[in-house]
Scaffold this motif. Structure first.
Motif, PDB file in Angstrom:
ATOM      1  N   GLY B  37       0.794  -1.224   0.000  1.00 18.24           N
ATOM      2  CA  GLY B  37       0.000   0.000   0.000  1.00 18.24           C
ATOM      3  C   GLY B  37       0.826   1.272   0.000  1.00 18.24           C
ATOM      4  N   LYS B  40       3.708   1.681  -4.712  1.00 12.88           N
ATOM      5  CA  LYS B  40       4.659   1.235  -5.739  1.00 12.88           C
ATOM      6  C   LYS B  40       3.941   0.966  -7.064  1.00 12.88           C
ATOM      7  N   THR B  41       2.857   0.197  -6.976  1.00 13.86           N
ATOM      8  CA  THR B  41       2.105  -0.101  -8.197  1.00 13.86           C
ATOM      9  C   THR B  41       1.542   1.177  -8.807  1.00 13.86           C
ATOM     10  N   THR B  42       1.032   2.048  -7.952  1.00 15.46           N
ATOM     11  CA  THR B  42       0.473   3.307  -8.444  1.00 15.46           C
ATOM     12  C   THR B  42       1.538   4.128  -9.162  1.00 15.46           C
ATOM     13  N   GLN B 189       9.217  -7.227  -3.253  1.00 17.38           N
ATOM     14  CA  GLN B 189       8.993  -7.306  -1.808  1.00 17.38           C
ATOM     15  C   GLN B 189      10.167  -7.971  -1.109  1.00 17.38           C
TER      16      GLN B 189
HETATM   17  N1  LIG Z   1      -8.099   1.459  -7.995  1.00 15.16           N
HETATM   18  C1  LIG Z   1      -7.919   1.968  -6.767  1.00 15.16           C
HETATM   19  N2  LIG Z   1      -8.884   2.729  -6.191  1.00 15.16           N
HETATM   20  C2  LIG Z   1      -8.726   3.259  -4.972  1.00 15.16           C
HETATM   21  N3  LIG Z   1      -7.631   3.092  -4.225  1.00 15.16           N
HETATM   22  C3  LIG Z   1      -6.628   2.355  -4.720  1.00 15.16           C
HETATM   23  C4  LIG Z   1      -6.725   1.750  -6.004  1.00 15.16           C
HETATM   24  N4  LIG Z   1      -5.587   1.064  -6.241  1.00 15.16           N
HETATM   25  C5  LIG Z   1      -4.815   1.224  -5.143  1.00 15.16           C
HETATM   26  N5  LIG Z   1      -5.436   1.996  -4.223  1.00 15.16           N
HETATM   27  C6  LIG Z   1      -4.880   2.406  -2.922  1.00 15.16           C
HETATM   28  O1  LIG Z   1      -3.700   3.136  -3.158  1.00 15.16           O
HETATM   29  C7  LIG Z   1      -2.702   2.803  -2.201  1.00 15.16           C
HETATM   30  C8  LIG Z   1      -1.425   2.372  -2.909  1.00 15.16           C
HETATM   31  O2  LIG Z   1      -1.684   1.170  -3.617  1.00 15.16           O
HETATM   32  P1  LIG Z   1      -0.576   0.460  -4.506  1.00 15.16           P
HETATM   33  O3  LIG Z   1      -1.222  -0.652  -5.193  1.00 15.16           O
HETATM   34  O4  LIG Z   1       0.122   1.474  -5.309  1.00 15.16           O
HETATM   35  O5  LIG Z   1       0.409  -0.089  -3.376  1.00 15.16           O
HETATM   36  P2  LIG Z   1       1.659  -1.049  -3.531  1.00 15.16           P
HETATM   37  O6  LIG Z   1       2.790  -0.329  -2.915  1.00 15.16           O
HETATM   38  O7  LIG Z   1       1.818  -1.508  -4.904  1.00 15.16           O
HETATM   39  O8  LIG Z   1       1.228  -2.250  -2.570  1.00 15.16           O
HETATM   40  P3  LIG Z   1       1.522  -3.825  -2.711  1.00 15.16           P
HETATM   41  O9  LIG Z   1       2.898  -4.032  -2.182  1.00 15.16           O
HETATM   42  O10 LIG Z   1       0.504  -4.436  -1.812  1.00 15.16           O
HETATM   43  O11 LIG Z   1       1.360  -4.202  -4.127  1.00 15.16           O
HETATM   44  C9  LIG Z   1      -3.309   1.738  -1.338  1.00 15.16           C
HETATM   45  O12 LIG Z   1      -3.733   2.341  -0.143  1.00 15.16           O
HETATM   46  C10 LIG Z   1      -4.482   1.214  -2.112  1.00 15.16           C
HETATM   47  O13 LIG Z   1      -5.519   0.816  -1.258  1.00 15.16           O
END
Ligand SMILES: Nc1ncnc2c1ncn2[C@@H]1O[C@H](COP(=O)(O)OP(=O)(O)OP(=O)(O)O)[C@@H](O)[C@H]1O
Ligand SMILES: [Mg+2]
Lengths: 307, 232
Positions: B37, B40-42, B189
């Motif tokens: 969360g 990273k993906t965002t 991770q």
């Molecule tokens: N489509 C969406 N709509 C609303 N909130 C979102 C959406 N996608 C992600 N989020 C929120 O944005 C935040 C960042 O999410 P993200 O997927 O970028 O995290 P991450 O670092 O990739 O996590 P992970 O290691 O679990 O993959 C999180 O709090 C998530 O709940």
């Protein structure tokens, strides 16, 4: 001895039955085209297009304008007016649909619920525009040609048989485009995962506009084909919308094969029941059937089970 | 090569990225580390234009790409391996590759190279990709992205749920790409996987870049990782 005389009801005369089957086939063909448009839009865009019937109506009304202009004002032969209408009316309707997509649906991010409300609005806008510019009258369009095909009992309209042939041909073309061409390939990728499709260079916005235009165009073609049989009227979109929904629900949302089978089934049974008994009974039975399917097999007869 | 500066991004009204910034060069592997969360993906989706950056800039070789429509970005040579693979599951292996090839108009030569790189795929071209094993699916997701012959490759947890031999294969491929002058952003991770491959590590917390550290330093002193993210 005549076994048939033991039946608790009288069998209809074979001439009546044949008439019912023929009428049903024509209805099935046009319904299949129209429902296919609704089904493709839902399948690829996840948009329930409540305004689908109005694109059908627009096709018919435009066909009247075009044939009226060419035969009436310019004095061309009926077949010419009809041929132009068959090509131009669906193209205009497709362009209107693409514009609608760009102006409205895209701005709603294709949200499934918001687009239902929006297409209800589009339905009324198109209907009122037709009332304003076309008027409240039902107007006939002359068939491009007519000849009689002799059956054992009566002569049947050759034009109606050609409608069936044209519809089959068009559906074959659509099927080939969807399954065998790059355009169809891109549409399927968009359907499966639009976000990833974008990440691989697919212009999803353009695909959606094209799909919405295609769906509306198919309804319009169906309407141009039918308008020499029925008349063009600004409220004529209701029945095809209802029947298309029935077909799409029966066939399974987004299943093209299911849509075709259901269209044939609903068209034929509607034609036969309407001819032998009465149209209202046909609609009642179709609606009952949909209710049964929704209760016992909500994914439709051919749809994949919901995940 | 690829530079992000001061990116803010939102899902609806919820802010997820706050001043995200990073830079990656050709022939370099930049790893993003952060809790679940953290964003990273965002961050990767924002680079791909799938999430719109509200402020800040993203430049590729000096060109601003943040304002391009999403489908233009891969055409500039950015390949994307999404988290969870995101294959077109109903399509065959061959069709998934075809989508990657179409992106930048690559042909049979590139396709052959992919099938040499991942021979498991060659035997399964006609198989529906949703029925592949998890490892095979990841190979396909990699191959699909490499079909672009990308100059920048974004990898989102490519080793998630894979056995060690598959992880090793992916590491080899990524290392080779670095040698071929590709810029790579890798989300991982597993700290051990990161340390074995990264050139630099960027720690992300709550949508904000914390610290970019030379991977050599972390290898010398792994305890640093603990300090930055508290995952290990
Ligand atoms: N489509 C969406 N709509 C609303 N909130 C979102 C959406 N996608 C992600 N989020 C929120 O944005 C935040 C960042 O999410 P993200 O997927 O970028 O995290 P991450 O670092 O990739 O996590 P992970 O290691 O679990 O993959 C999180 O709090 C998530 O709940
Ligand atoms: Mg993630």
């Amino acid at each position: 001895m005549d076994l048939l005389s033991y039946l608790p009801f009288t069998l209809p005369h074979p001439a009546l039955l044949l008439a019912g089957v023929l009428e049903g086939t024509v209805l099935a063909a046009v319904l299949a085209l129209t429902a296919l448009g609704l089904s493709i839009v839902f399948g690829i865009m996840r948009v329930v297009n409540v305004a689908h019937g109005e694109f059908y109506m627009l096709g018919a009304v435009l066909a009247w304008f075009i044939t009226h202009t060419i035969t009436g004002a310019v004095g061309g032969p009926p077949w010419l007016g009809f041929a132009v209408a068959l090509i131009v009316a669906p193209l205009i309707v497709a362009a209107i649909a693409a514009t609608t997509d760009w102006l409205i649906l895209k701005r709603l991010n294709y949200d499934p619920e918001a687009t239902i409300v929006a297409t209800i609005g589009i339905l009324y806008i198109l209907q009122q525009l037709a009332l304003t510019f076309y008027g409240p009258d039902a107007r006939p369009v002359e068939a491009p040609f007519d000849f009689r095909v002799q059956t054992p009992y009566f002569g049947y309209s050759g034009y109606k048989l050609c409608v069936v042939g044209a519809a089959i041909l068009l559906m074959l073309v659509v099927w080939l485009v969807l399954t065998r061409t790059k355009i169809g390939f891109v549409m399927r990728a968009t359907q499966y995962d639009s976000e990833t499709a974008q990440a691989f260079g697919i212009p999803v916005d353009k695909v959606y506009a094209g799909v919405f235009a295609l769906g509306a165009g198919l309804a319009a073609i169906g309407a141009v084909l039918i308008v020499p049989i029925q008349q063009a009227h600004y409220l004529m979109g209701g029945d095809p919308l209802l029947l298309s929904f029935i077909v799409v629900i029966l066939g399974g949302l987004g299943s093209l094969k299911g849509t075709l089978v259901a269209a044939i089934f609903i068209g034929l049974s509607d034609g036969i029941i309407s001819t032998l008994y009465e149209p209202t009974l046909a609609k009642i039975l179709a609606t009952l059937l949909v209710a049964m399917v929704l209760v016992f097999r909500p994914q439709g007869l051919f749809g994949a089970r919901a995940a | 090569m690829l530079t992000l500066s001061n990116i803010d991004a939102f899902y609806g009204n919820v802010q997820v990225l706050r001043g995200m910034a990073m830079e990656v060069q050709r022939g370099e592997i930049l790893c993003l580390l952060g809790r679940n969360g953290a964003g990273k993906t965002t961050t990767l989706k924002t680079i791909m234009g799938l999430v719109q950056a509200r402020t800040g800039s993203i430049t590729l070789d000096g060109d601003d790409i943040a304002t391009l429509p999403a489908h233009e970005i891969p055409k500039r040579g950015i390949g994307y391996v999404p988290q969870g693979r995101r294959l077109f599951a109903e399509m065959t292996v061959a069709e998934n590759l075809e989508i990657g090839l179409m992106t930048r108009g690559k042909g049979r030569k590139v396709r052959e190279r992919m099938l040499d790189l991942f021979p498991v795929l060659r035997d399964r071209l006609k198989q529906v990709s949703g029925t592949l094993s998890g490892g095979e699916q990841q190979m396909l997701a990699m191959a699909r992205a490499l079909c672009l012959e990308p100059s920048v490759l974004l990898l989102d947890e490519p080793t998630e749920g894979l056995q060690p031999s598959m992880i090793a294969l992916i590491r080899d491929v990524v290392t080779e790409l670095r040698g071929g002058d590709t810029a790579i952003i890798l989300v991982e991770q597993r700290v051990d996987a990161v340390l074995s491959i990264a050139d630099r590590v960027l720690f992300i917390e709550n949508g904000t870049p914390r610290e970019a550290v030379d991977a050599d330093e972390l290898r010398k002193e792994p305890a640093l990782v603990q300090r930055y993210v508290g995952i290990a």
